[in-house]
Design an enzyme around this catalytic site. Sequence first.
Site, short mmCIF file in Angstrom:
data_model
loop_
_atom_site.label_atom_id
_atom_site.label_comp_id
_atom_site.label_asym_id
_atom_site.label_seq_id
_atom_site.Cartn_x
_atom_site.Cartn_y
_atom_site.Cartn_z
CG HIS A 20 -83.96 -4.51 74.68
ND1 HIS A 20 -83.00 -5.92 74.64
CD2 HIS A 20 -81.84 -4.36 74.48
CE1 HIS A 20 -82.08 -6.47 74.37
NE2 HIS A 20 -81.44 -5.57 74.11
CG HIS A 251 -80.11 -0.42 74.49
ND1 HIS A 251 -80.43 -0.09 73.55
CD2 HIS A 251 -79.54 -1.43 74.83
CE1 HIS A 251 -79.72 -1.72 73.17
NE2 HIS A 251 -79.12 -2.06 73.54
CD GLU A 401 -68.07 -9.58 48.40
OE1 GLU A 401 -68.32 -8.58 49.43
OE2 GLU A 401 -67.20 -10.06 47.61
CG HIS A 463 -58.16 -14.21 46.07
ND1 HIS A 463 -57.50 -13.31 46.63
CD2 HIS A 463 -58.72 -13.64 45.46
CE1 HIS A 463 -57.76 -12.14 46.12
NE2 HIS A 463 -58.76 -12.23 45.65
C1 LIG Z 1 -74.36 -7.11 64.68
C2 LIG Z 1 -74.95 -6.65 66.53
N1 LIG Z 1 -73.57 -6.59 66.77
C3 LIG Z 1 -74.40 -6.05 68.34
C4 LIG Z 1 -75.17 -6.35 68.48
C5 LIG Z 1 -75.13 -5.86 70.18
N2 LIG Z 1 -76.88 -4.85 70.52
C6 LIG Z 1 -77.92 -4.80 70.10
S1 LIG Z 1 -78.41 -3.41 70.54
C7 LIG Z 1 -77.31 -2.21 70.18
C8 LIG Z 1 -76.55 -1.04 69.83
C9 LIG Z 1 -77.71 -0.26 70.35
O1 LIG Z 1 -78.05 0.82 69.82
P1 LIG Z 1 -79.15 1.49 68.85
O2 LIG Z 1 -79.02 0.59 67.87
O3 LIG Z 1 -79.34 2.88 68.75
O4 LIG Z 1 -80.67 1.57 69.83
P2 LIG Z 1 -81.12 1.72 70.89
O5 LIG Z 1 -80.06 2.03 72.28
O6 LIG Z 1 -82.10 3.49 70.03
O7 LIG Z 1 -82.27 0.50 71.59
C10 LIG Z 1 -75.89 -3.54 70.22
C11 LIG Z 1 -74.14 -2.76 69.82
C12 LIG Z 1 -76.53 -6.56 67.81
N3 LIG Z 1 -77.25 -6.96 68.63
N4 LIG Z 1 -76.46 -6.88 66.98
#
Ligand SMILES: Cc1ncc(C[n+]2csc(CCOP(=O)(O)OP(=O)(O)O)c2C)c(N)n1
Length: 656
Positions: A20, A251, A401, A463
């Site tokens: 990334h 990304h 939690e 529960h």
């Molecule tokens: C709990 C979770 N859900 C999904 C992902 C997969 N994932 C990695 S980065 C991302 C989103 C990217 O957007 P952002 O947080 O804005 O990062 P940027 O594009 O700015 O690097 C997702 C959905 C993850 N790592 N963790």
Amino acid sequence: MANAIRALAMDAVEQAKSGHPGLPMGAADIVTVLFSRYLKFDPADPAWPDRDRFVLSAGHGSMLLYALLYLTGYQKMTIGEIKRFRQLGSLTPGHPEYGHTPGVETTTGPLGQGLANAVGMAIAERHLAALFGGDIVDHSTYVLASDGDLMEGISQEAIALAGHLKLRKLIVLFDDNGISIDGPLALADSVDQVQRFEAAGWAATRIDGHDASAIAAALDAAKKSDRPSLIACRTIIGFGAPTKGGTEKCHGSALGADEIAAARQKLGWSAPAFEIPPAILAQWRAAGERGRPARLAWQGRLAALDATKRAEFERRTRGKLAPQKLAAVVGAVKQKLAEAPKDIATRAASEFALEALTVALPEMVGGSADLTGSNNTRTKSMKVMSAADYSGRFIHYGVREHGMAAAMNGMALHGGIIPYSGTFLVFSDYCRPAIRLAALMRQRVIHVMTHDSIGLGEDGPTHQPVEHLAALRAMPNLKVFRPCDAVETVECWQLALESNSGPSVLALTRQNVPQLRKGVDNGNRCARGAYELIAAEDGAAAVSLFASGSEVAIAVAAQKLLAARKISARVVSVPCFELFLAAPDAERAAIIGNAKVNVAVEAGIRQGWDAIIGAAGTFVGMTGFGASAPYKELYQHFGITPEKVAEAALVRLRAS
Ligand SMILES: Cc1ncc(C[n+]2csc(CCOP(=O)(O)OP(=O)(O)O)c2C)c(N)n1
């Protein structure tokens, strides 16, 4: 200096053909200001207890962190490791892994977790500062969080708790780039994060995340704040990449040779791949050396501390239990139970044990997610932790939690604290992502999870855990304890506290259970995970009855029913699968025995029990969800009774 981060991120992702680049390139200016002017750290001692913590909550941007570790001079983070980004055995795995790469404070990747860990770290800092003084404990916790971190529900729990506790040394830098994987954030989100954080009691501001002086000014203000701070830094994802920058295209994939060449030109960066011009590297290394005097001064202050206090600080930071103390307390509690047996719920037995444990082990910091009276996790010696008094050792986490479990990970990672929590076992599902990370990071966190079966009664199937024991037992490196009585409960507490390389769950009953372990018994019989509680009367058992928790008493009653019919049976208590299954083969085989018929009883699903009773064994338990009724009726209704257990054994004996 920021371009050095951008170049390394582009080059490493390109070489790996995976990763990334967008986040490191976009957030490079923010962390350059932070690491070169604010962060208190010393690459020569990554474990310095009073270092500032930096949490890359958006773990997918791992190259940002690896670049920083290399540039600031962490010895093990060589350029060779950067070149081996995402390769087997490298120090640069896909997402940052705690315990694997020096300088990585917590394992991140599942979005939102790092932010919530940081709240726990900031709590730990305030707590230990209250105990040991600001000369010894006085550091900030910085987080770099992305849109994804802030969209995850756990972030709400974390920021609400941090705001409530006024964790003023917690500073979140939000990489506000408006882009996530699917495209512009506007596709899915329209929250005003500044207002959201303000509503939670934070100081919050919005700045240009590419303007070094604005970043510095915001950090200066945040350091003076009496509240936790959010700095929303407007950035351009993939800053410098001419066609992919500002879009989701940068990304999560390599930019490609042409885009990288064009980015180098745009950024004015002419150095070849993986090469940092000496003058720039020297500036970075100087930034890395900045913290050395502070660390040496701190060491001096520690050395000047009263010897007892210093020894205690060092003991706690190392996570060492006070020698002999735990064994002595456990012995004393067991002695009391031998003298005056208690037929109480194991949650009450846990409280009985905790009354003594929390006095002897000041590093235990307990809490509950708004079920204190049900989980029995607060003892008489524990004051409540609050913004007015961080020395308190009991945390009212609120109905949070997930945030609780993740904050506990942060406390354990910070060091100096053994966190334990309280909630209902059924809500382990709400904690699970954080428990998984505790297991992965080998952190000693202890979850007290009460109301562990249909035995909770009237609250009904919503529960009543059914599949939860099996689901938790499926998790690597997590110990699930389900003690059968007061004595086993204190023994399991001892084992959980001694498990310093992984988390534990204590599954405890709401309903009373008889004390089955009578008399003085100095060894910890739960340590093997399973043991013969009652031997067969004539030496050779025709039936082995296995059970955990509240169902052990049912197995014991079934044994008597079988004895009345001249059938010899033994009872094996199984408080911890993981310890039992890890025992040497011969030991395990001896405990399983070789009776003609094996029967297991547990008020949950069968999954997992075959490892003990074999596929041919009989299981008495649940096959679906529970129901709302007084618990004794439920045990009858679902057929988890001594009569049914004895009958099941008889049926199998006749067939054999
Ligand atoms: C709990 C979770 N859900 C999904 C992902 C997969 N994932 C990695 S980065 C991302 C989103 C990217 O957007 P952002 O947080 O804005 O990062 P940027 O594009 O700015 O690097 C997702 C959905 C993850 N790592 N963790």
